[in-house]
Design an enzyme around this catalytic site. Structure first.
Site, PDB file in Angstrom:
ATOM      1  CB  CYS A 146       0.090  14.071   8.690  1.00 26.40           C
ATOM      2  SG  CYS A 146       0.102  15.553   7.665  1.00 26.40           S
ATOM      3  CB  CYS A 187      -2.329  14.536   5.727  1.00 26.83           C
ATOM      4  SG  CYS A 187      -0.581  14.857   5.931  1.00 26.83           S
ATOM      5  CG  ASP A 188      -4.695  11.891   7.519  1.00 21.93           C
ATOM      6  OD1 ASP A 188      -4.851  11.935   6.290  1.00 21.93           O
ATOM      7  OD2 ASP A 188      -3.818  11.221   8.073  1.00 21.93           O
TER       8      ASP A 188
END
Ligand code: NDP
Length: 313
Positions: A137, A140-141
């Site tokens: 992701c 997200c990261d």
């Protein structure tokens, strides 16, 4: 244990942000939800580390910790949990029958929040280093890779989008495409090609992820020339698709060609009355914890209203 004459008011399958938000709302509406945790209790956030984009946490929060908080909140209002995963449902007659692990039960309403699982290549070190440089992701990261070198695997729209997104942070992004062309839409491909931070490596497959405690590189091979090479990098992103966890329901519910459950417009209702689907099992577009939680809330409100109408009809 529920029986056909004494069914649960609501059974929820899944304990990611969608399922647990549905549980919080159902519990507060006195629906006494029974939640089946599923194969990955807590969902996909349990395999990430820091979550910086969930509102309400200005300093960020660890994914597993966030899901513990969701669960604690659902428990506080009387949600009951079973460790089992749903195996099958029978929507032929109401109340609906289901099997989960060794259990079976009957439910007046069902909320499906079984999520989706990111596809991985299946390499041993890739699995071991999940959350330590390996991620599925970028949204997200990506932020954690400021001025670092990263790679994205995949040739679809997700890979193109994630590679482009990562250039906001990373100093360089390798895009590893296993064929000589991408399946991504032309516009997404152009975006990648016109981004000077992205280097596309065609006909490239990943043989191994390198690093002891965190990713330090990857070993790749050109499948035309068989030439192997190690790339030094700290972030390794998978964007080779997701699989919705819908197999227990596909006998009954309409899905798109990739298995995502189809819900009605502006609603989480499926074609079966009293059966709702929320979160990643019905959303291949947004796939965020916050959107999953939002749709979990919608399912709970819709289930509550549906039950009320049923009782008065
Ligand atoms: P796709 O299934 O479209 O693409 C998966 C990609 O991963 C393919 O290029 C495939 O290669 C590659 N791949 C699969 N397995 C492997 C493997 N083992 N090793 C290396 N590469 C592999 O998935 P996406 O997640 O990209 O997209 C899913 C859907 O969501 C699509 O309909 C897409 O259009 C849509 N989407 C739309 C977006 C947008 O419009 N903004 C953004 C993101 C997704 P190959 O081509 O060789 O099969």
């Amino acid at each position: 244990m529920s029986t056909v004459d004494n069914p649960e008011k609501v059974v929820i399958f899944g304990t990611g942000p969608a399922g647990l938000t549905a549980a919080i709302y159902c519990a507060r509406a006195d629906m006494e939800p029974l939640v089946y945790e599923g194969l990955q209790p807590g969902g996909q956030l349990t395999i990430t580390t820091d979550v910086d984009n969930y509102p309400g946490f200005p300093d960020g929060v660890m994914g597993p910790e966030l899901m513990e908080m969701f669960k604690g909140q659902a428990t506080r209002f009387g949600t009951r949990f079973s460790f089992e995963a749903v195996e099958s449902v029978d929507l032929d007659s109401w109340p609906y029958h289901y099997k989960a692990g060794g259990e079976e039960g009957w439910a007046q309403t069902i909320i499906i929040a079984s999520g989706a699982s990111a596809k991985y290549l299946g390499l041993e070190n890739e699995i071991r280093l999940q959350g330590f440089g390996v991620s599925a992701c970028a949204t997200c990261d990506g932020f954690f890779y400021k001025d670092q070198v990263v790679a994205v695997v995949g040739g679809g729209d997700s890979a193109a989008e994630e590679a482009t997104f990562l250039t906001k942070f990373a100093s360089k992004v390798y895009l590893l495409v296993r064929r000589g062309e991408m399946r991504a839409s032309k516009i997404m491909q152009h975006r990648v090609e016109n981004n000077e931070k992205v280097e596309v490596l065609w006909n490239t497959e990943v043989l191994d992820v390198l690093g002891e405690d965190a990713v330090t590189g990857i070993r790749i091979v050109n499948n035309k020339t068989n030439e192997e090479q190690d790339l030094e990098l700290t972030g390794f992103f998978l964007a080779i698709g997701h699989t919705p966890n819908s197999s227990a329901f596909t006998k009954w519910l309409e899905t798109d060609e990739t298995g995502y459950i189809i819900t009605q417009a502006d609603s989480t209702a499926t074609d079966f009355p009293g059966v709702f689907a929320c979160g990643d099992v019905q959303d291949h577009v947004y796939r965020q914890a916050i959107t999953a939680a939002g749709s979990g809330c919608m399912s709970a409100l819709e289930a509550e209203r549906w039950l009320e109408e049923k009782q008065h009809s």
